[in-house]
Design an enzyme around this catalytic site. Structure first.
Site, short mmCIF file in Angstrom:
data_model
loop_
_atom_site.label_atom_id
_atom_site.label_comp_id
_atom_site.label_asym_id
_atom_site.label_seq_id
_atom_site.Cartn_x
_atom_site.Cartn_y
_atom_site.Cartn_z
N GLU A 194 -55.57 92.33 41.47
CA GLU A 194 -55.30 91.69 40.19
C GLU A 194 -53.25 92.13 40.54
O GLU A 194 -52.33 93.27 40.89
CB GLU A 194 -54.90 92.81 39.17
CG GLU A 194 -54.62 92.84 37.57
CD GLU A 194 -55.37 93.79 36.80
OE1 GLU A 194 -56.12 93.82 36.17
OE2 GLU A 194 -54.89 94.50 36.93
N TYR A 208 -51.01 86.69 33.99
CA TYR A 208 -51.59 87.61 34.37
C TYR A 208 -52.39 87.07 34.85
O TYR A 208 -53.00 85.59 35.10
CB TYR A 208 -52.66 87.88 33.48
CG TYR A 208 -53.86 88.91 33.76
CD1 TYR A 208 -53.81 91.02 33.86
CD2 TYR A 208 -54.87 89.06 34.07
CE1 TYR A 208 -54.97 91.12 34.22
CE2 TYR A 208 -56.35 89.18 34.46
CZ TYR A 208 -56.15 90.70 34.83
OH TYR A 208 -57.12 91.16 34.83
#
Ligand code: GDP
Ligand code: MN
Length: 385
Positions: free
Chosen positions: A196, A108
């Site tokens: 992201e 992530y």
């Protein structure tokens, strides 16, 4: 402002971040053709303004173009419900078809504006993928965070620290440093509120690749990027919010039944607080702005009334720049145009307030005047009770 995954990936790609080859399709035939071009073994991804698609059946690996087409037929027009969409879901109108990638590990990585420090914050975890929310909740120590100083910017050694924390070494670590620095450059140049990548993967072949991307532009910077408004997919937005945007009104739908029309964000927040205090539930937040015109007030009023949950309207306006008689005319005009019989409470103060009240009294609408904010809030709650 939101954009789709495929648009976000195009942007990341233009900043040198590796992304899979892919095509956007608007029909299931296009899905099939794209799958053929990409060699048959593909990932079919529903494009909606929300995450959590994987678990909701919006992301699937296929092995043949016909299989891709079938999936396209199934997905197009369907409302995909994920934990981020709300119960009504979001309609699938575009599908991204990408070459399938063999994944070795998922990470992530994101940069977002942290309002509490007023700085960009880099967030990374070696436990990326669809379970990231759970990781953040259950084992926050696995999430690495770094606040970026706006004057020095993100330094390579800081990016390296993060890459090492992700467990990367050698050239992969250096590739990750470059990727993180590129992500920061993208964030600044494109005025992002959020960039992201989840998952950022290491492929079985040993490359880094952004498998999923989300970009959120800072609404206050949209004026600096003339191409942004054209990137919006209106099928993903609430109709009332679109209309409000056209008239430059700040409108946010809430869950209650009292429509609120207020000028100024501070007064709007105070109004919601006081309504709640007296047991009322606001149906929306609506700021018509300081110097709203009669036309704008009328438009705002119509937007409130289009919301079927609204059973009464509370207007709280301070007539400083805006005169109260003008506001009253706007309300009367809009209410008559849409034949509004709902109870209305108006609390206003400021210039020409007596003239405004007189117009409202003589209008024949189901309207009461609040003497002050507390009195007004109590009245509308009572009229609905
Ligand atoms: P999200 O659920 O909306 O975040 O959608 P993602 O684009 O992140 O997809 C969900 C998951 O599908 C990812 O976390 C991956 O594990 C998996 N996935 C996506 N693309 C591929 C691919 O090309 N190959 C493989 N094996 N898995 C993929
Ligand atoms: Mn994802």
């Amino acid at each position: 402002m939101n954009i789709h995954e495929y648009q976000a990936k195009e942007i990341l790609g233009s900043f040198g971040i590796p992304i899979p080859r892919g095509r956007v399709a608007l029909t299931s035939d296009q899905v099939e053709r794209a799958a053929k071009e990409l060699g048959g073994h593909c990932v079919v991804k529903a494009q909606i303004y929300a995450g959590g698609r994987g678990k909701a059946g919006g992301v699937k690996v296929v092995h043949h173009p016909e299989q891709a087409q079938e999936l396209g037929k199934e997905l197009f027009g369907r409302r995909l419900v994920t934990p981020q969409t709300g119960p009504e879901g979001l309609k699938v109108r575009r599908i991204l078809v990408e070459e399938a990638v063999d994944i070795a590990s998922e990470f992530y990585l994101s940069i977002t504006l942290d309002r509490s420090t007023s700085r960009y914050c880099l967030i990374a975890s070696a436990e990326g993928g669809v379970e990231i929310e759970e990781v953040a909740q259950k084992s926050p120590e696995k999430i690495h965070m770094l606040t970026i100083d706006p004057f020095t910017g993100l330094r390579p050694y800081q990016a390296r620290k993060i890459a090492l924390a992700l467990g990367l070494s050698g050239t992969l670590c250096e590739d990750c440093v470059t990727l993180i620095l590129n992500l920061y450059r993208c964030c600044l140049e494109k005025d992002c509120f959020l960039v992201e990548i989840n998952p950022l993967v290491v492929t079985r072949a040993g490359w880094l690749m952004a498998m999923d991307a989300k970009i959120n532009f800072d609404d206050n910077a949209v004026y600096r990027h003339h191409e942004y408004p054209d990137m919006l997919d209106y099928s993903q937005l609430d109709n009332l919010e679109i209309n409000a945007g056209k008239y430059d009104l700040s409108y946010i739908k809430l869950k209650g039944n009292i429509g609120c029309m207020v000028n100024g964000a501070g007064l709007a927040m105070a109004t919601l607080d006081v309504l709640k205090e007296f047991g009322g539930e606001p149906a929306n937040f609506l700021d018509v702005g300081g110097g709203a015109t009669r036309e704008k007030v009328a438009e705002a009023f119509k937007i409130i009334l289009q919301d079927e949950d609204v059973k009464g309207v509370f207007v709280n306006i301070f007539g400083g720049i805006m005169r109260c008689d003008v506001i009253a005319q706007g309300i009367i005009e809009a209410a008559c145009e849409v034949h509004c019989a709902l109870p209305i409470v108006v609390r206003m103060d400021g210039s020409k307030v007596e003239e405004g009240k007189k117009l409202l009294f003589e209008s024949g609408l189901n309207v009461q005047i609040g003497e002050n904010l507390g009195d007004g809030a109590q009245r509308i709650v009572k009229m609905l009770g």
